[in-house]
Design a protein around this motif. Structure first.
Motif, mmCIF file in Angstrom:
data_model
loop_
_atom_site.group_PDB
_atom_site.id
_atom_site.type_symbol
_atom_site.label_atom_id
_atom_site.label_comp_id
_atom_site.label_asym_id
_atom_site.label_seq_id
_atom_site.Cartn_x
_atom_site.Cartn_y
_atom_site.Cartn_z
ATOM 1 N N ARG A 224 0.843 -1.201 0.000
ATOM 2 C CA ARG A 224 0.000 0.000 0.000
ATOM 3 C C ARG A 224 0.881 1.255 0.000
ATOM 4 O O ARG A 224 0.672 2.189 -0.761
ATOM 5 N N GLU A 225 1.913 1.245 0.830
ATOM 6 C CA GLU A 225 2.782 2.425 0.929
ATOM 7 C C GLU A 225 3.581 2.655 -0.357
ATOM 8 O O GLU A 225 3.868 3.794 -0.704
ATOM 9 N N ILE A 226 3.934 1.566 -1.046
ATOM 10 C CA ILE A 226 4.662 1.721 -2.310
ATOM 11 C C ILE A 226 3.768 2.355 -3.380
ATOM 12 O O ILE A 226 4.205 3.209 -4.143
ATOM 13 N N PHE A 227 2.495 1.987 -3.385
ATOM 14 C CA PHE A 227 1.565 2.648 -4.319
ATOM 15 C C PHE A 227 1.391 4.124 -3.960
ATOM 16 O O PHE A 227 1.169 4.957 -4.828
ATOM 17 N N GLN A 228 1.504 4.433 -2.667
ATOM 18 C CA GLN A 228 1.343 5.840 -2.253
ATOM 19 C C GLN A 228 2.534 6.704 -2.667
ATOM 20 O O GLN A 228 2.392 7.908 -2.832
ATOM 21 N N ILE A 229 3.714 6.095 -2.829
ATOM 22 C CA ILE A 229 4.907 6.860 -3.248
ATOM 23 C C ILE A 229 4.627 7.542 -4.583
ATOM 24 O O ILE A 229 4.920 8.718 -4.776
ATOM 25 N N GLU A 230 4.025 6.794 -5.494
ATOM 26 C CA GLU A 230 3.698 7.341 -6.820
ATOM 27 C C GLU A 230 2.850 8.606 -6.673
ATOM 28 O O GLU A 230 3.134 9.638 -7.269
ATOM 29 N N VAL A 231 1.803 8.486 -5.848
ATOM 30 C CA VAL A 231 0.882 9.617 -5.661
ATOM 31 C C VAL A 231 1.614 10.808 -5.046
ATOM 32 O O VAL A 231 1.482 11.942 -5.515
ATOM 33 N N ALA A 232 2.447 10.527 -4.039
ATOM 34 C CA ALA A 232 3.161 11.600 -3.344
ATOM 35 C C ALA A 232 4.112 12.334 -4.291
ATOM 36 O O ALA A 232 4.144 13.564 -4.325
ATOM 37 N N LEU A 233 4.879 11.567 -5.096
ATOM 38 C CA LEU A 233 5.835 12.200 -6.004
ATOM 39 C C LEU A 233 5.130 12.995 -7.090
ATOM 40 O O LEU A 233 5.588 14.035 -7.515
ATOM 41 N N ARG A 234 3.989 12.495 -7.540
ATOM 42 C CA ARG A 234 3.228 13.205 -8.579
ATOM 43 C C ARG A 234 2.707 14.530 -8.097
ATOM 44 O O ARG A 234 2.779 15.536 -8.789
ATOM 45 N N LYS A 235 2.181 14.523 -6.868
ATOM 46 C CA LYS A 235 1.642 15.753 -6.299
ATOM 47 C C LYS A 235 2.737 16.801 -6.228
ATOM 48 O O LYS A 235 2.553 17.954 -6.585
ATOM 49 N N LYS A 236 3.924 16.318 -5.796
ATOM 50 C CA LYS A 236 5.041 17.224 -5.609
ATOM 51 C C LYS A 236 5.476 17.872 -6.933
ATOM 52 O O LYS A 236 5.828 19.035 -6.981
#
Lengths: 290, 183
Positions: free
Chosen positions: B164-176
């Motif tokens: 779950r946290e690895i999928f969240q990395i994508e979202v976090a980096l995209r937002k940034k």
């Protein structure tokens, strides 16, 4: 091989490509290679993670690389697609771009440990064609594939992208060398590294089918009685989408057969194309051996 | 340099301007005889900034990802990397009900998100449901099932928190990065 190697089966080898997994493990064991499946691995993301975004397509493989570091310095990856992706990921991280370092830090946070850049991603075809392994195979041959004409098919991921290639990208030879060592005759053909369309198999089946029919016709025209692959996607696609009755073996199945591993009989039963036309030509039959 | 070309070069990391149309990519492309635009035409349209034509082309969804084009390009251009950016923009732009590849990728990744590994039977069923292409390859599916090639239950990676946290990395980096695409 003295040291223990890690083994990453990937999703297909646990289901649709079970015979690839079984034959690969049996051959490694017979040749005295000490290996262990890396614990609690995850999907490498394949082409879908790439479509969804760059970070995911690197983060999913990186978790596996970090787990593998605890098992051994080499990571054996039989699925050609997983192999290419895991290997490209090591290259991407090695370049240490700002983007790569940020991603690595985030995955390290999730796993609670550092990535030590220690793991070497290795395909079993690369491993088995090293001189010491070829010698071992030669010494342990029980049956010969003499008189059997085979087309070695490398497909995409053993030779592309460049960082994944452990052989010539346009005219690879390692599978040819291995199959000749088993006694087989390897035919000359121009389609060794042509794509079989496996990547669009589910979404554009008719395109994949016509690519497969072309490959199979060319292999037959060259005189081959079977095609030999190193990729679960290619194998399922080649056997599932042709109408010409030409079997597609995993190279590890044929090594296992030549080493006289009796379990090989069971591997061949799960093929979608009948393999008896080839197997009846094997000298000494497949019932002998261990 | 036009805006679209500039954006494509930045997001894909590919030196698109270098292409001089030698057409080696199209010569080696396994699907170039099935598509409306061929690899060298993708690059040319990109150079000319023809965004609408590229996003609307059915051909961009036929790429098998074989990487033959990039292996043979004398200018080191990866056309699949360019297509990844174009496909991501086409998805954002909207109506793609005629294309089935996005459904496939969605279903594949949903399987990875839930199980940590791909559950082939569940993934294909999800894809058929969403794409409504029920009859494609049904004979092949049945043959694989009878040979025991399709597991009935998913094989899992037990650490669902890490997945779950690895999928969240994508979202976090995209937002940034303000919705930067892939490359």
């Amino acid at each position: 091989m003295g040291e223990r190697l890690g083994y990453y089966p990937g999703c297909s080898l646990h289901t649709s490509a079970r015979e690839y997994d079984l034959s690969c493990r049996a051959v490694l064991k017979a040749l005295g290679v000490d290996y262990a499946e890396i614990p609690d691995w995850n999907c490498c993301g394949a082409s879908s993670a790439h479509g969804a975004g760059h970070a995911l397509s690197r983060a999913l493989p990186l978790r596996n690389l970090m787990i593998a570091e605890d098992v051994g310095e080499d990571l054996i990856v039989p699925c050609a697609a997983c192999y290419s992706i895991l290997r490209s990921t090591t290259g991407y991280l090695q370049e240490k771009s700002a983007e790569a370092r940020e991603l690595q830090a985030k995955v390290e946070q999730v796993l609670g440990k550092p990535y030590r850049e220690k793991v070497r991603v290795t395909h079993p075809l690369d491993l088995l064609t090293r001189p010491e392994m070829l010698n071992k195979i030669k010494g342990q041959l029980r049956t010969s594939l003499k008189g059997i004409k085979l087309a070695s098919y490398y497909g995409c991921f053993l030779v592309r992208p460049e960082i994944a290639a452990f052989d010539n990208q346009e005219q690879p030879q390692k599978m040819d060398i291995l199959l000749r060592e088993l006694g087989a005759e390897v035919v000359r053909w121009s389609y060794k590294t042509e794509c079989c369309g496996g990547g669009v198999g589910i979404t554009e089946g008719s395109v994949a089918s016509s690519l497969v029919e072309k490959l199979v016709s060319e292999a037959r025209k060259a005189g081959a009685e079977a095609v030999v692959t190193a990729c679960p996607l290619c194998q399922a696609n080649l056997e599932g989408r042709q109408t010409q009755g030409l079997p597609a073996f995993y190279f590890t199945e044929l090594v296992g057969l030549a080493l006289g591993i009796s379990a090989s009989k069971r591997w061949f039963k799960s093929h979608l194309v009948d393999t008896t036309s080839v197997l009846t030509k094997v000298q000494g039959g497949i019932s002998g051996g261990r | 340099m036009n805006d679209f070309l500039e954006l494509l070069e930045a997001e894909s990391g590919q030196p698109i301007s270098r292409c001089y149309q030698c057409k080696k990519c199209s010569g080696g492309c396994p699907v170039s005889s099935y598509t409306d635009i061929r690899p060298h035409q993708v690059v040319r349209l990109a150079q000319l900034g023809k965004q609408e034509e590229l996003l609307a082309s059915p051909g961009i969804w036929y790429c098998t990802g074989c990487m033959t084009c990039q292996a043979r390009c004398p200018n080191g251009i990866s056309i699949s990397a360019i297509l990844d950016v174009i496909k991501a923009r086409a998805l954002k732009a909207g109506d793609l009900t005629a294309e089935s590849l996005p459904f496939f990728h969605d279903c594949f990744l949903a399987s990875v998100r839930h199980h940590g590994r791909v559950f082939e039977l569940g993934m294909v069923a999800g894809y058929k449901w969403r794409s409504k292409r029920w009859t494609d390859d049904k004979g092949l599916g049945a043959r694989m099932f009878l040979k025991g090639k399709l597991a009935l239950l998913p094989n899992r990676c037990s650490n669902s928190r890490q997945i779950r946290e690895i999928f969240q990395i994508e979202v976090a980096l995209r937002k940034k990065e303000g919705g930067k695409g892939n490359g």
